[in-house]
Design an enzyme around this catalytic site. Sequence first.
Site, PDB file in Angstrom:
ATOM      1  N   ASN A  84       1.289   6.068  33.559  1.00 22.92           N
ATOM      2  CA  ASN A  84       2.261   6.587  34.738  1.00 22.92           C
ATOM      3  C   ASN A  84       1.619   7.718  35.172  1.00 22.92           C
ATOM      4  OD1 ASN A  84       4.340   6.419  36.707  1.00 22.92           O
ATOM      5  ND2 ASN A  84       5.530   5.275  35.491  1.00 22.92           N
ATOM      6  N   HIS A 114      -6.110  23.356  16.128  1.00 23.09           N
ATOM      7  CA  HIS A 114      -6.801  24.601  15.657  1.00 23.09           C
ATOM      8  C   HIS A 114      -6.439  25.172  14.368  1.00 23.09           C
ATOM      9  CE1 HIS A 114      -7.479  25.293  20.023  1.00 23.09           C
ATOM     10  NE2 HIS A 114      -6.232  24.705  20.313  1.00 23.09           N
ATOM     11  N   GLY A 140       8.547   8.137  28.818  1.00 27.78           N
ATOM     12  CA  GLY A 140       8.179   9.283  29.454  1.00 27.78           C
ATOM     13  C   GLY A 140       8.390  10.682  28.744  1.00 27.78           C
ATOM     14  N   THR A 163       4.705  13.215  15.271  1.00 28.77           N
ATOM     15  CA  THR A 163       4.171  14.197  14.297  1.00 28.77           C
ATOM     16  C   THR A 163       3.398  13.034  13.157  1.00 28.77           C
ATOM     17  OG1 THR A 163       5.728  14.593  12.937  1.00 28.77           O
ATOM     18  CG2 THR A 163       5.174  16.026  14.880  1.00 28.77           C
ATOM     19  N   ARG A 178      10.928   9.614  14.483  1.00 26.18           N
ATOM     20  CA  ARG A 178      11.279   8.805  13.277  1.00 26.18           C
ATOM     21  C   ARG A 178      11.748   7.181  13.771  1.00 26.18           C
ATOM     22  NH1 ARG A 178      16.760   8.329  12.177  1.00 26.18           N
ATOM     23  NH2 ARG A 178      17.976   9.670  13.410  1.00 26.18           N
TER      24      ARG A 178
END
Length: 201
Positions: A84, A114, A140, A163, A178
Site C-alpha cells: 500500500n 549500525h 499499516g 523486534t 508479541r
Amino acid sequence: MRSEREKMLAGELYNPLDSELVRARNRARDLCQDLNATREQQQEERRHILRELFGAGGEDVWMQPPFFCDYGTNIFLGKRCFFNFNCVVLDVCRVTIGDYTLFGPAVQIYTATHPFEAELRRSQEFAKPIEIGSDVWVGGGAIICPGVRIGSRSVIGAGSVVTRDIPADVFAAGNPCRVIRPISEEDQPRTSTGGTASTTA
C-alpha cells in the site's frame, strides 16, 4: 579480497560510501522516483520499472506508489505481493517475502543497522536479512526490524514494532510486537446466513 557489497550481503561490517554501493543506491532511487511519478493510466510503464527494480517478483507485484528502497535488487517477492501507499524497504541485506503477502500503508522494513560503538558507526554499518512468509498481512505503520522472521499466514497489528521472530498462524501486535493468540476459525468474518464471507484485501 571481498568487495564491500559482498561484505554487506553477508551481514558483516562494510563501508556504505563504497563507489559500487553508491551507484547501486542511486540507481534504486532513480527508479523509485520514476515509479512514484507514474500515473494510474501508466500501468505498463510502472510494471517495467518494478521488474527492473526488484530482484524477483516485479512482474506481478501490486504496488501503490509512493514506494522507497535502498537497492531493490535485494528484495525477492513471491507471487502477487501487495504494498500500500508509502512503504519503505531498506534492503541492505536480502529481504524475502512469500506469495500473497500484504503490507498496509507506511509499513517499514529495515535490514540496515549500525554498530553501538560511536566511532565505528562513523564509517561502518551492517545489516541482517529479513524473511516474511506467504499470506502474511502486516498492518499499516508497522516496523519490521533487522533479522526478523515472520511465519506464513500470520497477521501483524497496525503500528507494531517487530523486534523478534513471529511464528506462523498467529495474530501478533504491540511495541515490542508479541504473539496475542493463534488465528482460528472464529477470526473469520461471517455472512448473514452464518457462512464465511468472501473478502479481498
